[in-house]
Design an enzyme around this catalytic site. Structure first.
Site, mmCIF file in Angstrom:
data_model
loop_
_atom_site.group_PDB
_atom_site.id
_atom_site.type_symbol
_atom_site.label_atom_id
_atom_site.label_comp_id
_atom_site.label_asym_id
_atom_site.label_seq_id
_atom_site.Cartn_x
_atom_site.Cartn_y
_atom_site.Cartn_z
ATOM 1 N N ASP A 1 0.891 -1.294 -0.193
ATOM 2 C CA ASP A 1 -0.091 -0.025 -0.031
ATOM 3 C C ASP A 1 0.865 1.392 -0.083
ATOM 4 O OD1 ASP A 1 -2.712 -1.186 0.063
ATOM 5 O OD2 ASP A 1 -2.810 -1.304 1.946
ATOM 6 N N ARG B 1 -0.217 4.918 16.540
ATOM 7 C CA ARG B 1 -0.649 5.950 15.595
ATOM 8 C C ARG B 1 -0.477 7.355 15.834
ATOM 9 N NH1 ARG B 1 0.499 1.855 13.672
ATOM 10 N NH2 ARG B 1 -0.713 0.667 12.252
ATOM 11 N N ASP C 1 -7.249 3.270 11.710
ATOM 12 C CA ASP C 1 -6.235 3.938 11.730
ATOM 13 C C ASP C 1 -6.072 5.445 10.943
ATOM 14 O OD1 ASP C 1 -4.533 2.029 13.132
ATOM 15 O OD2 ASP C 1 -3.930 1.129 11.364
ATOM 16 N N SER D 1 -3.381 -9.487 7.084
ATOM 17 C CA SER D 1 -3.042 -8.229 7.033
ATOM 18 C C SER D 1 -2.328 -8.012 8.698
ATOM 19 C CB SER D 1 -4.063 -7.161 7.145
ATOM 20 O OG SER D 1 -3.863 -5.780 7.477
#
Ligand code: ARG
Length: 409
Positions: A14, A94, A123, A173
């Site tokens: 990504d 994050r 996220d 993932s």
């Protein structure tokens, strides 16, 4: 000169395609940033990949100590478990990543900050909210949310640009850092499927853990673990060692039906060996040294704290207000906890502190009790006073049905 964007870069498909896209569609120079928060990946390889894809500059930032001291430590004191289960590893990281992206953006004079989140997860919220609060002047770009490509389409796009970077072989993932490993997707998307063994990396399947139980002693000061089996260690080192040790006994596997902030329910698999041990031990030690009223009220603060952090509201001032309350409970949270790890199970089997509220003299059923049992009689009279009065009302209101009650006008 083109404007710059600072991209949070993991090295995965990504964010790799994000580099190409930001250059092509936005005409931006891309500066990439990768944080080391104990994810255990080859950071040099990630940097090489970023440069190969055309990043004009790359930053690798060692943020392990900061992550442990400023984020994980607060989570420990708050016994933080979202929905009673998830130790928040991904969520905690994050806001730290967002803060570092903003720092680099300012140093680079960048116009935008970019991240590789989809529009379906938590996220994106955590990044966007934090970045906008810290730096309202910066644009936030989320190419993956915008472009609507599947992973196969991403790989195809990259190949067309001359960068053969196929989707990862892994069916899952994964997001990991020193606090834990979060796994989604693949076979886990059927919530009825038991997590396949190949999804596990940090925890041995409990049935294949050693036959011998392993005792672990954790020592705490001011609510934080400072020693493992009698040896003093920094928080980063202690957590990493405990991850290996408890994971080898199958401890820390969490299978969770989770409510994302956007409303989607998702099936999550978590491997959090150290987090599971530390929170269990910390909570137990608190029960030894805090009053029952402190414990009951702190639990409310803990739940709200975990919810805020999960929901991307690290910058919400209430988080710090709650931390002030939590911090003021932690001074007596000092002592040792003995844990027994056995084939995936974890049990606290002993605890001691220099500041206990537990008194053997008061509690003992043996000789030498210091508790005056005669006092109990008067206490009980008053304790049950109102309940007795209510029960004694005639006709008993409690026994009348709702239908029989007078109509309201
Ligand atoms: N559901 C968790 C969270 O929102 C973990 C997400 C993990 N991400 C991943 N790509 N596996 O914090």
């Amino acid at each position: 000169m083109p404007e710059r964007a600072v991209l949070g870069y993991s090295g995965g498909l990504d964010t790799s395609v994000c580099i190409l896209w930001l250059k092509e569609k936005y005409g931006l120079d891309v500066v990439t940033v990768t944080l080391d928060i104990g994810q255990g990946e080859d950071l040099d390889a990630i940097e090489r990949r970023a440069r190969w894809l055309g990043a004009v500059r790359h930053y690798t930032i060692d943020a392990k100590e900061e992550f442990a001291a400023q984020y994980v430590a607060r989570a420990i004191r708050a016994n933080a478990l979202y929905q009673g289960k998830y130790p928040l590893g991904t969520a905690l990281a994050r806001p730290l990543i967002a803060e570092k992206l903003v720092e680099v953006a300012r140093r680079e004079g960048a116009a935008a900050v970019a991240h590789g989140c989809t529009g379906k997860g938590n996220d994106q919220i955590r990044f966007d909210v934090t970045i906008k609060a810290l730096a309202p002047e910066l644009k936030v770009l989320a190419p993956v949310r915008e472009w609507g490509m599947t992973r196969d389409m991403e790989a195809e796009y990259a190949a067309k640009k001359g960068f053969p970077i196929g989707p990862k072989r892994s069916a899952y993932s994964v997001d990991q850092n020193l606090w834990g490993r979060s796994v989604e997707g693949g076979a886990l998307e059927d919530a009825w499927n038991e997590p396949p063994e190949e999804a596990l990396e940090w925890c041995v399947p409990p049935e294949r853990a050693p036959e011998e139980p392993r005792y672990v002693e954790l020592e705490f000061e001011q609510g934080l673990p400072v020693a493992l089996d009698g040896e003093r260690k920094g928080l980063v080192e202690l957590i990493c060692e405990l991850n290996a040790l408890a994971g080898a006994h199958g401890v820390g596997l969490i299978d969770h039906m989770e409510d994302r902030t956007v409303g989607i329910k998702s099936r999550e698999l978590y491997e959090y060996p150290a987090a599971t041990c530390i929170i269990e031990a910390h909570r137990d030690l608190e029960k030894l040294v805090l009053t029952r009223r402190q414990l009951a009220f702190k639990q409310l603060a803990e739940e709200r704290w975990a919810w805020l952090v999960y929901s991307g509201l690290w910058v919400e001032p209430l988080r710090e207000d709650l931390e002030a309350l939590i911090a003021s409970t932690q001074l007596p949270v000092e002592g040792k906890v003995r844990l027994k790890l056995y084939k995936g199970s974890l049990r606290v089997v002993g605890r001691r502190s220099p500041h206990p509220l537990y008194s053997h003299g008061l509690a003992t059923y043996g000789s030498g009790s210091t508790f005056d049992q005669a006092l109990a009689v008067g206490f009980i009279e008053l304790w049950g006073l109102q309940a007795r009065l209510a029960k004694g009302r005639r006709p008993s209101i409690g026994e009348r049905s709702l239908e029989a009650s007078p109509q309201r006008g």
